[in-house]
Design a protein around this motif. Sequence first.
Motif, PDB file in Angstrom:
ATOM      1  N   THR A  54      36.923  50.030  46.220  1.00  0.00           N
ATOM      2  CA  THR A  54      36.758  50.565  44.867  1.00  0.00           C
ATOM      3  C   THR A  54      37.660  49.791  43.903  1.00  0.00           C
ATOM      4  N   PRO A  55      37.123  49.362  42.754  1.00  0.00           N
ATOM      5  CA  PRO A  55      37.952  48.610  41.802  1.00  0.00           C
ATOM      6  C   PRO A  55      39.108  49.459  41.277  1.00  0.00           C
ATOM      7  N   THR A  56      40.140  48.793  40.813  1.00  0.00           N
ATOM      8  CA  THR A  56      41.290  49.463  40.214  1.00  0.00           C
ATOM      9  C   THR A  56      41.427  48.994  38.770  1.00  0.00           C
ATOM     10  N   PRO A  57      42.209  49.693  37.965  1.00  0.00           N
ATOM     11  CA  PRO A  57      42.430  49.241  36.580  1.00  0.00           C
ATOM     12  C   PRO A  57      43.018  47.834  36.522  1.00  0.00           C
ATOM     13  N   ASP A  58      43.784  47.453  37.549  1.00  0.00           N
ATOM     14  CA  ASP A  58      44.389  46.120  37.559  1.00  0.00           C
ATOM     15  C   ASP A  58      43.417  45.038  38.018  1.00  0.00           C
ATOM     16  N   SER A  59      42.327  45.433  38.665  1.00  0.00           N
ATOM     17  CA  SER A  59      41.331  44.435  39.084  1.00  0.00           C
ATOM     18  C   SER A  59      40.177  44.344  38.092  1.00  0.00           C
ATOM     19  N   LEU A  60      40.094  45.304  37.166  1.00  0.00           N
ATOM     20  CA  LEU A  60      38.997  45.351  36.203  1.00  0.00           C
ATOM     21  C   LEU A  60      39.290  44.373  35.061  1.00  0.00           C
ATOM     22  N   SER A  61      38.369  43.469  34.801  1.00  0.00           N
ATOM     23  CA  SER A  61      38.540  42.519  33.702  1.00  0.00           C
ATOM     24  C   SER A  61      38.148  43.180  32.385  1.00  0.00           C
ATOM     25  N   LEU A  62      38.517  42.546  31.274  1.00  0.00           N
ATOM     26  CA  LEU A  62      38.141  43.084  29.962  1.00  0.00           C
ATOM     27  C   LEU A  62      36.627  43.025  29.763  1.00  0.00           C
ATOM     28  N   GLY A  63      35.989  41.986  30.295  1.00  0.00           N
ATOM     29  CA  GLY A  63      34.539  41.918  30.213  1.00  0.00           C
ATOM     30  C   GLY A  63      33.871  43.056  30.963  1.00  0.00           C
ATOM     31  N   GLN A  64      34.430  43.407  32.113  1.00  0.00           N
ATOM     32  CA  GLN A  64      33.891  44.532  32.885  1.00  0.00           C
ATOM     33  C   GLN A  64      34.172  45.861  32.190  1.00  0.00           C
ATOM     34  N   LEU A  65      35.362  45.990  31.594  1.00  0.00           N
ATOM     35  CA  LEU A  65      35.661  47.203  30.826  1.00  0.00           C
ATOM     36  C   LEU A  65      34.663  47.384  29.691  1.00  0.00           C
ATOM     37  N   ARG A  66      34.277  46.289  29.072  1.00  0.00           N
ATOM     38  CA  ARG A  66      33.282  46.365  27.995  1.00  0.00           C
ATOM     39  C   ARG A  66      31.971  46.962  28.502  1.00  0.00           C
TER      40      ARG A  66
END
Length: 577
Positions: free
Chosen positions: A153-165
């Motif tokens: 499962t992804p974490t906030p530290d592995s999530l890129s800004l593009g993915q957050l978008r």
Amino acid sequence: MENTEELSPLRITPTVRALSSALRGKRENVPEPSRGNGDRVFPEPEKLWFKESSAKNLRSRDFLSPTTMLNTLYADGQVPPAVMSRVLSLRGSGVLPVAGGEVMGEGLRVRVDRAAAFGAVLAGGATEYLKPSSQRQGCVVLNCPALHPKPKTPTPDSLSLGQLRTVLLADHMGALLRRQGFGVSYCPTLPEDSDIITFLRALGIDWPTAPANWTNEEREEKIQEALEGSQYKERETERGRRTSGGGGGGGGGGGRKADEGENEGALRVNLKRVFQEEGLQGYDPSLGTCTVHSDSVSHLAQLDLCTADCTVATVTALHVTSCQDEFRQQQIAMLWRASGATHTQRHVVCGPVKTPGSHLTAAQYLQLRRGQMKEASEMKYGDQVEGQTWDNIIKVMTSATVRFELLSTVHTSPVTLDVQKEGGVSTKGPRGGVFVMYNCARLHTLFDSYERGVEKGLYPEIPEASQLDFSALKEEGEWLLLFNYLIPFSELLDQSGQALDCEGGGARVNIKTEQICKFLVSLSKDFSSYYNRVHVLGEPLPHLFNQMFCRLHLLRALRELYHSALDTLNLPPIRQL
């Protein structure tokens, strides 16, 4: 019939259609001047009239049919008296009342009966103007590939800004589609105590969860079996032929490089055959064959779980993905099709998020903006910025900042962020989420002041709109707020659902997800200008009450408009700043 028309909410589109019909009339009655050997060309109805929006133009007109259009319809652009009479006597369901019109140098301009329009919109508290004009049916699954395990499962530290978008976009689209009547579900389901869920909740995102020990193994086995038995499964003879011939392409790991020789004996599916034989347009021709890995099966099982809950016939899966992950998601979509899923699948592709001079994860970005928001608040409000109330305000304002930064741009275009520590957010100036939330709070403060005036006996209670004379609303900013924001809002809400109806155009679908943010920023600029110029709560003198109450009715509807628009961004209003 007349009573029904009067009660129908006023809309821009029906008004433009009615004006076009009045101007065109029956084609056989329209003069046909000689044009050589060519036939006379009639403009499309929606191009005959333009709704004005600028304060300058609204001083003299509300709708305009340009001279170029009049010259196309009539000899020398001269509008026949019978046609002008039809325009001036315009009526119909949802049609704005016309007060007058005239042909000037720029064309035929029409002015709305503004007092009647104010009364019609505000009579019912404007509730019909704060929701879509019609309700839709169907189920939409918003699939966010950035949140699927790969394999963890992804974490906030592995999530890129593009993915957050993409996650924020999916959250916003879900709220918009629900408002239109669609059943909406989100994919994937995430572990309820995971760091990523805590992170999403800090942004106001309510993503579906399951207990940490929950598994989807039964569906994964079902998907694996379906792919093993798929007509698109690559047979050993096909694999040998393709390998000796040097063909293939499209590995299962997201790249475009062929993966022959890898995982000998592994299950492979010919994705190119899937979209070719099933007539699916817009898929990358280099998809080729794909090795089926466990994370792909898990992804498909999550999609299968979401669609199993849909009880309607029409199910659409929207894959909201970054441009970097688009190829991989096309593979997943075709694998799902190969497994037997027949649901409509469309791809909402987001452009990259750029941070010149820095590289931040989603967690670092949120932490930066939260710190900047707190610092800006302390500079403005001083020592009062403490306690749970202010913690909640800073949380919402940070979420608003992040959402407006990442959602105010057309989703296919890149976003460039200033993430320097000395830059940051400001509580002043017409920029983004903070500015919008601040102006929403100003409306709450205004009505708090009015209520205190009532308690002190300065003002009476606001009477019903039907008891007021709305001709007292003569300030140009008042009409601007009604005509550019309150009246068109319901049609703005309609647009995301309409985009799903568009046939053709391939796998991608472009939804104007930036429009709510832009609408709110524009609304806030015009409201701020009006509020700074006009003293709404005047002297407690009876002869001034009518105008004050008319303004309060308008601004109360505007406050509800803010709430309705912010709700599509999952942002609660700030009631005091």
